[in-house]
Every structure is written in structure tokens, then in C-alpha cells.
Design a protein around this motif. Structure first.
Motif, PDB file in Angstrom:
ATOM      1  N   GLU A 187      28.458  41.247  70.338  1.00 38.62           N
ATOM      2  CA  GLU A 187      28.339  41.926  69.024  1.00 38.62           C
ATOM      3  C   GLU A 187      29.385  41.624  68.384  1.00 38.62           C
ATOM      4  OE1 GLU A 187      25.493  43.091  68.398  1.00 38.62           O
ATOM      5  OE2 GLU A 187      24.305  42.646  70.114  1.00 38.62           O
ATOM      6  N   ASN A 189      31.979  43.480  65.665  1.00 35.18           N
ATOM      7  CA  ASN A 189      32.564  44.813  65.015  1.00 35.18           C
ATOM      8  C   ASN A 189      33.913  44.549  64.498  1.00 35.18           C
ATOM      9  OD1 ASN A 189      32.958  47.427  64.603  1.00 35.18           O
ATOM     10  ND2 ASN A 189      33.825  48.085  66.880  1.00 35.18           N
ATOM     11  N   GLN A 190      33.851  44.392  62.926  1.00 27.49           N
ATOM     12  CA  GLN A 190      34.866  44.284  62.115  1.00 27.49           C
ATOM     13  C   GLN A 190      35.697  43.030  62.448  1.00 27.49           C
ATOM     14  OE1 GLN A 190      37.873  47.390  62.203  1.00 27.49           O
ATOM     15  NE2 GLN A 190      36.258  49.184  61.624  1.00 27.49           N
ATOM     16  N   ASP A 229      36.748  54.183  62.994  1.00 28.36           N
ATOM     17  CA  ASP A 229      35.613  53.323  62.444  1.00 28.36           C
ATOM     18  C   ASP A 229      35.193  52.439  63.725  1.00 28.36           C
ATOM     19  OD1 ASP A 229      35.113  54.108  59.980  1.00 28.36           O
ATOM     20  OD2 ASP A 229      36.410  52.579  59.074  1.00 28.36           O
ATOM     21  N   GLU A 230      36.107  51.788  64.483  1.00 26.48           N
ATOM     22  CA  GLU A 230      36.059  50.913  65.532  1.00 26.48           C
ATOM     23  C   GLU A 230      35.314  51.783  66.664  1.00 26.48           C
ATOM     24  OE1 GLU A 230      39.032  47.113  65.689  1.00 26.48           O
ATOM     25  OE2 GLU A 230      39.883  49.104  66.324  1.00 26.48           O
ATOM     26  N   GLN A 232      33.359  54.620  66.347  1.00 29.37           N
ATOM     27  CA  GLN A 232      32.316  54.971  65.987  1.00 29.37           C
ATOM     28  C   GLN A 232      31.227  53.670  66.359  1.00 29.37           C
ATOM     29  OE1 GLN A 232      31.406  58.250  64.975  1.00 29.37           O
ATOM     30  NE2 GLN A 232      29.231  57.274  65.064  1.00 29.37           N
ATOM     31  N   ASN A 233      31.717  52.932  65.927  1.00 29.95           N
ATOM     32  CA  ASN A 233      30.662  51.499  66.129  1.00 29.95           C
ATOM     33  C   ASN A 233      30.581  51.298  67.581  1.00 29.95           C
ATOM     34  OD1 ASN A 233      30.460  51.038  63.276  1.00 29.95           O
ATOM     35  ND2 ASN A 233      32.307  49.401  63.374  1.00 29.95           N
ATOM     36  N   ASP A 236      28.133  53.712  68.869  1.00 25.61           N
ATOM     37  CA  ASP A 236      26.923  53.521  68.383  1.00 25.61           C
ATOM     38  C   ASP A 236      26.179  52.630  69.453  1.00 25.61           C
ATOM     39  OD1 ASP A 236      27.197  55.324  66.343  1.00 25.61           O
ATOM     40  OD2 ASP A 236      27.430  53.640  64.895  1.00 25.61           O
ATOM     41  N   TYR A 237      26.845  51.429  69.959  1.00 30.43           N
ATOM     42  CA  TYR A 237      26.457  50.656  70.822  1.00 30.43           C
ATOM     43  C   TYR A 237      26.149  51.292  72.170  1.00 30.43           C
ATOM     44  CZ  TYR A 237      27.483  46.784  67.790  1.00 30.43           C
ATOM     45  OH  TYR A 237      27.637  45.623  66.704  1.00 30.43           O
TER      46      TYR A 237
END
Length: 309
Positions: A187, A189-190, A229-230, A232-233, A236-237
Motif C-alpha cells: 500500500e 502512503n505518501q 498525516d502518516e 493517521q493513514n 486507517d489501514y
């Protein structure tokens, strides 16, 4: 008695000569010294005193000279004795060194004789040894060539694997390959690619060190998070995956503080509890991070840099 004319003339001449005769020294001497010349016995006594004084002066002079010569001879004798003693010691030392050199010479001579004997014994085996060495060199060269061939095959296989991972073939042959920044199953992410090992079966669970070694074997490492942000992502996963015990991430206590595996410090201490030595970080499915002992068994999240397409 009458004198003759000739006698009278002689008398007149004698009287004239006496009158005109030169004066004596004592007549010309000062008054205080006339007494000295007036005594017929004084000059010999003065001469004797002068001679005596001269003899005494010479005696003192020669005695002084003799003492100096004697002292000088004693000093020379002392120096000579010390020199003789030093030369004797030096001679003894040189003799010892000569004995040591003689022994060393004999030892070297004996070693040389032994070497010559060994050479004579091994000379017959020299040809056989050369053949054996040559065979070993040939075998070694063959092994190197085999390794090079295997490395080339491995590189080709690895390159093919990379192509298949980042640019898998489409199911429809006409569409060819479609490339992505991350491998298949990872996946994005950024600027990073993540892979979540979701199985919590015993064979798949590992300690923190074992988990990191497993990620490295895939060309990656445990995930590192540097901003909100990292994080948070990532949360979420995780919330979509049923892994109650959580995932190892690349955060560990070192020197009394939390440090990421890239060497940077954890900047936001509110993300996890206070650091305890021997503890590592686990990301849980309830969006929190927990501090647990690094020797516990957990699954993991691996991360690598995404490709630029």
C-alpha cells in the motif's frame, strides 16, 4: 848619610806618583757606609748571608715544584687506574658478546644444515606437491567462475522479479504491463510503500529484532512515521485489519528515550507512553501505540521507499 842625585830623583817620582794615585772606593763612600768598608771582616759575612738566603730560596722553590709534580703524578696515576679498570670491563663485555655471537653462529649453522637436509628430503616430493597445488588452483578458479555465473543468474532473476513486482502483466495479453510505485500487495502512503503481515499464527509472529530482520530480507525495514498525516493513514489501514495484538513498528527505546530506526528521535511524545529500557512500540487497531517488551511475539509492518514514476 848623604843620597846620590839618582836616588833623590827616584824618591821625588815616587812621591809624585803617590800624590796622583787614584782614590779608593771607601774614600768616595758616604759617611754612613764608610764603617762597612773600614772593617776588614764585614764583606765575607754579607756574602755568606746572601748565599744562605739564595740556598733557602732555591730549596723552597724546588720543594714547591716537587710537591706539584708529586700531586700531578698521583692524579695521573688515579686516572690511569680508572682507565685500566674501564678497559678491563669493556674487554670482559666484548668477550661475552663474542661468546654470544659464537653461539648464535653455531645455531644458525645448525639450522642451515637442517634446512639443507629437509630440502634434500623434500626435493623428491616437490614435483608431486606442485601438481597438487596446481589442481587446487584450477578447482578454486572453477568455483569462482561458478559463483560468477550464479550471481549473473541471480541478478537476472532479481531483475525479472522486480519487473514482475512493480510492473505485473495484465490479465488481458493485449494490455501488456502496468507499473506502479509499490510492489503488488503493498500500500502506498505518501512517499512510502507498506506491507501488513496480518497473520497472527505462531509461525508468523516474531520478536522486534526478528521482525526487522524479516523486513530487511525483503529489501525494506520496519515502518517509520514522522508526521501526523502518516500516522493517521497508518491507523486507517490498521483499523480495517483484525490483528488485536498489534504490529511492530520501527520505534524502540534507546538511551532512555524513544528513537526511530533511522536514528531520529520521536518528536511527539504524546503518541506513546514514557520510555522503558528494553521496550519497543506496537501499533494497535484502536489507533493507539503501546510500549511492550521487545522480546514479545507480534506481527509487523514493513516499509520501503516508493518508486518515482
Amino acid at each position: 848619610m848623604s843620597r846620590k842625585p839618582a836616588d833623590e830623583a827616584d824618591a821625588v817620582i815616587e812621591d809624585h806618583g803617590y800624590v796622583n794615585a787614584a782614590g779608593r772606593p771607601e774614600d768616595n763612600a758616604p759617611p754612613d757606609q764608610k764603617l762597612l768598608f773600614s772593617s776588614p771582616s764585614l764583606p765575607p759575612v754579607a756574602v755568606c748571608w746572601l748565599i744562605l738566603l739564595l740556598i733557602m730560596g732555591l730549596r723552597i722553590y724546588f720543594a714547591t715544584i716537587n710537591a706539584e709534580i708529586t700531586n700531578q703524578l698521583k692524579e695521573n696515576q688515579t686516572t690511569l687506574l680508572a682507565t685500566i679498570e674501564n678497559l678491563t670491563k669493556l674487554s670482559d663485555q666484548l668477550k661475552l658478546e663474542k661468546d654470544d655471537l659464537t653461539k648464535e653462529q653455531k645455531s644458525l649453522k645448525l639450522q642451515l644444515e637442517n634446512m639443507m637436509q629437509n630440502y634434500d628430503v623434500s626435493e623428491g616430493k616437490n614435483t608431486e606437491q606442485k601438481k597438487e597445488n596446481q589442481q587446487q588452483m584450477e578447482n578454486f578458479a572453477k568455483q569462482i567462475k561458478d559463483l560468477e555465473d550464479n550471481w549473473k543468474k541471480f541478478n537476472v532473476s532479481r531483475a525479472q522479479w522486480a519487473i514482475d513486482s512493480y510492473c505485473p502483466k495484465d490479465q488481458a495479453p493485449s494490455k501488456g504491463r502496468r507499473c506502479s510505485p509499490c510492489q503488488a500487495g503493498w500500500e502506498k502512503n505518501q512517499m512510502s510503500c507498506y506491507v501488513f503481515h496480518n497473520s497472527e499464527a505462531p509461525p508468523h509472529l516474531k520478536t522486534w529484532e526478528e521482525a526487522r530482520e524479516n523486513c530487511r530480507g525483503r529489501g525494506a525495514d520496519l515502518v517509520v512515521v514522522h508526521n501526523e498525516d502518516e500516522k493517521q493513514n497508518l491507523n486507517d489501514y490498521i483499523t480495517e485489519l483484525l490483528v488485536p495484538n498489534g504490529y511492530w513498528i520501527g520505534l524502540k527505546v534507546e538511551g532512555g528515550k524513544w528513537k526511530w530506526i533511522d536514528g531520529t528521535d520521536l518528536t511527539d511524545t504524546s503518541w506513546i507512553g514514557s520510555p522503558d529500557e528494553g521496550h519497543c512500540a506496537v501499533s494497535l487497531m484502536n489507533r493507539t501505540w503501546a510500549s511492550v517488551r521487545c522480546d514479545q511475539k507480534r506481527t509487523r509492518i514493513c516499509s520501503q521507499k516508493a518508486l518515482s514514476l
